[in-house]
Structure formats: C-alpha cells, structure tokens
Design a protein around this motif. Structure first.
Motif, PDB file in Angstrom:
ATOM      1  N   ARG A  59       0.833  -1.200   0.000  1.00  0.00           N
ATOM      2  CA  ARG A  59       0.000   0.000   0.000  1.00  0.00           C
ATOM      3  C   ARG A  59       0.871   1.255   0.000  1.00  0.00           C
ATOM      4  NH1 ARG A  59      -4.621   0.337  -1.750  1.00  0.00           N
ATOM      5  NH2 ARG A  59      -5.543   1.679  -0.160  1.00  0.00           N
ATOM      6  N   ALA A  60       1.908   1.251   0.815  1.00  0.00           N
ATOM      7  CA  ALA A  60       2.774   2.433   0.899  1.00  0.00           C
ATOM      8  C   ALA A  60       3.516   2.652  -0.414  1.00  0.00           C
ATOM      9  CB  ALA A  60       3.757   2.268   2.064  1.00  0.00           C
ATOM     10  N   GLU A  61       3.922   1.556  -1.053  1.00  0.00           N
ATOM     11  CA  GLU A  61       4.605   1.694  -2.349  1.00  0.00           C
ATOM     12  C   GLU A  61       3.649   2.201  -3.419  1.00  0.00           C
ATOM     13  OE1 GLU A  61       8.152  -1.633  -1.756  1.00  0.00           O
ATOM     14  OE2 GLU A  61       6.328  -2.156  -2.877  1.00  0.00           O
ATOM     15  N   ASP A  62       2.399   1.713  -3.400  1.00  0.00           N
ATOM     16  CA  ASP A  62       1.392   2.205  -4.344  1.00  0.00           C
ATOM     17  C   ASP A  62       1.183   3.708  -4.167  1.00  0.00           C
ATOM     18  OD1 ASP A  62       1.049  -0.280  -5.360  1.00  0.00           O
ATOM     19  OD2 ASP A  62      -0.865  -0.690  -4.394  1.00  0.00           O
ATOM     20  N   LEU A  63       1.045   4.100  -2.908  1.00  0.00           N
ATOM     21  CA  LEU A  63       0.823   5.518  -2.600  1.00  0.00           C
ATOM     22  C   LEU A  63       2.000   6.365  -3.081  1.00  0.00           C
ATOM     23  CD1 LEU A  63      -0.653   7.830  -1.195  1.00  0.00           C
ATOM     24  CD2 LEU A  63       0.315   7.071   0.959  1.00  0.00           C
ATOM     25  N   ALA A  64       3.206   5.891  -2.787  1.00  0.00           N
ATOM     26  CA  ALA A  64       4.407   6.641  -3.197  1.00  0.00           C
ATOM     27  C   ALA A  64       4.443   6.800  -4.708  1.00  0.00           C
ATOM     28  CB  ALA A  64       5.665   5.930  -2.700  1.00  0.00           C
TER      29      ALA A  64
ATOM     30  N   ALA B  16       1.368  23.786  11.544  1.00  0.00           N
ATOM     31  CA  ALA B  16       0.447  23.396  10.475  1.00  0.00           C
ATOM     32  C   ALA B  16       1.206  22.923   9.247  1.00  0.00           C
ATOM     33  CB  ALA B  16      -0.447  24.578  10.110  1.00  0.00           C
ATOM     34  N   ASP B  17       0.732  21.824   8.657  1.00  0.00           N
ATOM     35  CA  ASP B  17       1.401  21.205   7.505  1.00  0.00           C
ATOM     36  C   ASP B  17       0.390  21.132   6.358  1.00  0.00           C
ATOM     37  OD1 ASP B  17       2.572  19.584   5.643  1.00  0.00           O
ATOM     38  OD2 ASP B  17       2.890  17.881   6.981  1.00  0.00           O
ATOM     39  N   PRO B  18       0.216  22.229   5.619  1.00  0.00           N
ATOM     40  CA  PRO B  18      -0.815  22.257   4.572  1.00  0.00           C
ATOM     41  C   PRO B  18      -0.583  21.223   3.478  1.00  0.00           C
ATOM     42  CG  PRO B  18       0.327  24.395   4.763  1.00  0.00           C
ATOM     43  CD  PRO B  18       0.971  23.479   5.738  1.00  0.00           C
ATOM     44  N   GLU B  19       0.669  20.940   3.141  1.00  0.00           N
ATOM     45  CA  GLU B  19       0.929  19.966   2.072  1.00  0.00           C
ATOM     46  C   GLU B  19       0.490  18.573   2.515  1.00  0.00           C
ATOM     47  OE1 GLU B  19       4.981  19.837   0.670  1.00  0.00           O
ATOM     48  OE2 GLU B  19       4.531  18.234  -0.766  1.00  0.00           O
ATOM     49  N   GLY B  20       0.899  18.188   3.729  1.00  0.00           N
ATOM     50  CA  GLY B  20       0.495  16.890   4.252  1.00  0.00           C
ATOM     51  C   GLY B  20      -1.012  16.785   4.371  1.00  0.00           C
ATOM     52  N   ALA B  21      -1.654  17.862   4.826  1.00  0.00           N
ATOM     53  CA  ALA B  21      -3.113  17.856   5.002  1.00  0.00           C
ATOM     54  C   ALA B  21      -3.817  17.712   3.653  1.00  0.00           C
ATOM     55  CB  ALA B  21      -3.556  19.135   5.713  1.00  0.00           C
ATOM     56  N   THR B  22      -3.282  18.373   2.633  1.00  0.00           N
ATOM     57  CA  THR B  22      -3.888  18.296   1.301  1.00  0.00           C
ATOM     58  C   THR B  22      -3.789  16.885   0.746  1.00  0.00           C
ATOM     59  OG1 THR B  22      -3.314  20.602   0.894  1.00  0.00           O
ATOM     60  CG2 THR B  22      -3.808  19.247  -1.040  1.00  0.00           C
ATOM     61  N   ILE B  23      -2.622  16.268   0.905  1.00  0.00           N
ATOM     62  CA  ILE B  23      -2.451  14.882   0.451  1.00  0.00           C
ATOM     63  C   ILE B  23      -3.427  13.973   1.188  1.00  0.00           C
ATOM     64  CG2 ILE B  23      -0.852  12.923   0.407  1.00  0.00           C
ATOM     65  CD1 ILE B  23       1.430  15.010   0.088  1.00  0.00           C
ATOM     66  N   GLU B  24      -3.500  14.154   2.516  1.00  0.00           N
ATOM     67  CA  GLU B  24      -4.356  13.280   3.315  1.00  0.00           C
ATOM     68  C   GLU B  24      -5.828  13.417   2.911  1.00  0.00           C
ATOM     69  OE1 GLU B  24      -3.229  13.175   7.352  1.00  0.00           O
ATOM     70  OE2 GLU B  24      -5.002  12.034   7.972  1.00  0.00           O
ATOM     71  N   ARG B  25      -6.274  14.631   2.616  1.00  0.00           N
ATOM     72  CA  ARG B  25      -7.665  14.834   2.190  1.00  0.00           C
ATOM     73  C   ARG B  25      -7.952  14.152   0.863  1.00  0.00           C
ATOM     74  NH1 ARG B  25      -7.319  20.050   4.026  1.00  0.00           N
ATOM     75  NH2 ARG B  25      -6.801  20.803   1.936  1.00  0.00           N
ATOM     76  N   ALA B  26      -6.936  14.045   0.005  1.00  0.00           N
ATOM     77  CA  ALA B  26      -7.145  13.444  -1.318  1.00  0.00           C
ATOM     78  C   ALA B  26      -7.172  11.923  -1.264  1.00  0.00           C
ATOM     79  CB  ALA B  26      -6.043  13.910  -2.269  1.00  0.00           C
ATOM     80  N   ALA B  29     -10.593   9.520  -1.705  1.00  0.00           N
ATOM     81  CA  ALA B  29     -11.138   9.515  -3.066  1.00  0.00           C
ATOM     82  C   ALA B  29     -10.272   8.692  -4.000  1.00  0.00           C
ATOM     83  CB  ALA B  29     -11.247  10.952  -3.576  1.00  0.00           C
ATOM     84  N   LEU B  30      -9.026   8.478  -3.647  1.00  0.00           N
ATOM     85  CA  LEU B  30      -8.101   7.725  -4.494  1.00  0.00           C
ATOM     86  C   LEU B  30      -7.958   6.279  -4.031  1.00  0.00           C
ATOM     87  CD1 LEU B  30      -5.636  10.670  -4.752  1.00  0.00           C
ATOM     88  CD2 LEU B  30      -6.756   9.621  -6.719  1.00  0.00           C
ATOM     89  N   GLY B  31      -8.776   5.890  -3.043  1.00  0.00           N
ATOM     90  CA  GLY B  31      -8.794   4.505  -2.626  1.00  0.00           C
ATOM     91  C   GLY B  31      -7.874   4.185  -1.451  1.00  0.00           C
ATOM     92  N   PHE B  32      -7.235   5.202  -0.880  1.00  0.00           N
ATOM     93  CA  PHE B  32      -6.328   4.942   0.248  1.00  0.00           C
ATOM     94  C   PHE B  32      -7.010   5.297   1.568  1.00  0.00           C
ATOM     95  CE2 PHE B  32      -3.453   5.407  -3.345  1.00  0.00           C
ATOM     96  CZ  PHE B  32      -2.609   4.332  -3.156  1.00  0.00           C
TER      97      PHE B  32
END
Lengths: 90, 90
Positions: A59-64, B16-26, B29-32
């Motif tokens: 999963r982590a490799e897919d995400l990366a 605050a980590d806006p980049e990390g938060a943006t990735i996490e929000r996405a 929807a991408l199956g993760f």
C-alpha cells in the motif's frame, strides 16, 4: 496493525537538480568547503493500517508511486516500521 | 574520509502542515482509506569530507541547522554513513 512509513523522493540520477545545485554553490561562501554533491528531495511520513507488513508495504509503495513521486523523473525509497501491534488501540 | 549524509527536514509537531493535510484529504477519493497522519517534509543528501566521523557529524549538523532547516518551525534528522575510508581516492 498500524505501520509507520517514511518515503524519501529524490530526483533520478542524471536529472537536473536546481535546488541542490543552488545550495552547493552557496556553500563555499558560507564556510562549507568540505561539503559536495548536494541533492534535494522530498520526504513524507504517514501511517498505514494493514493486516500484515507485506500488505502495508504494498500500500505504501502504491501511494508513493501514484501520489508522492513522479516516476518519470523521481525515485522513491520506503522505510516501514511497526507502530502498533494487532490488538492494541491504534 | 568521505561521509554520506542524509538530512530529513520535517515541520515540528504542532506546526500546520498544509501539504500533508492536502495529500491526506485526497487519499480516500483515491482509494487509500487505510493511510493517515500524512506529513510532508524535505530531504537532502550530500557528502562531507572530514578526518573522522565526529567532525563530519558536526559539520553536517551545522549545515542542516544553518542552511537546510528553519529551526523555528522545523526539526532536522541526520543519518551519516562512511562512504570512502581514509587513503582511498575520494
């Protein structure tokens, strides 16, 4: 189980690295004559919930590959560690 | 001797980590759905010429503190390995 993942994303060898080159050019003027070959990349940490380490790694490799790195110009390197064993509250 | 240094620069806890938060929000929807706590940072690799490991470590830490990380909001983590022993061409 919960796993802690660290992904390092670096430009592939041969791809121009302007950020690293800029840092390296600045070093002698700042007293760092003994530092060379600067390369700049990105780093990500996240947690993966998975039944076992193999699943978590996949999963982590897919995400990366899909989200964190651009496989045309970047390589990614994953380090995975167990954070909470099964049965413990995650 | 030549040492290979890897520095990971991450925002301090609580910043605050806006980049990390943006990735996490996405991610959902991408199956993760199984990935959480995404934090984004920067990664640097470079080589240090020094007589011994202690000197190399001090130089790499100085460089990380002065140039690579903003100590007000970021922590840096250094991993140092011997790349070429003394006597070998560096």
């Amino acid at each position: 189980m919960r796993f802690a993942a660290r992904v390092e994303v670096l430009l592939r060898p041969g791809i121009a690295d302007p950020e690293g080159a800029t840092i390296e050019r600045a070093l002698p003027a700042l007293g760092f004559h003994d530092v060379h070959q600067v390369r700049a990349g990105r780093s990500f940490r996240f947690e993966v919930d998975a039944a076992d380490e193999l699943t978590a790694r996949r999963r982590a490799e897919d995400l990366a590959r899909q989200l964190l790195a651009n496989p045309v110009i970047e390589d990614s390197e994953l380090v995975l560690t167990v954070q909470a064993p099964a049965g413990e509250p995650s």
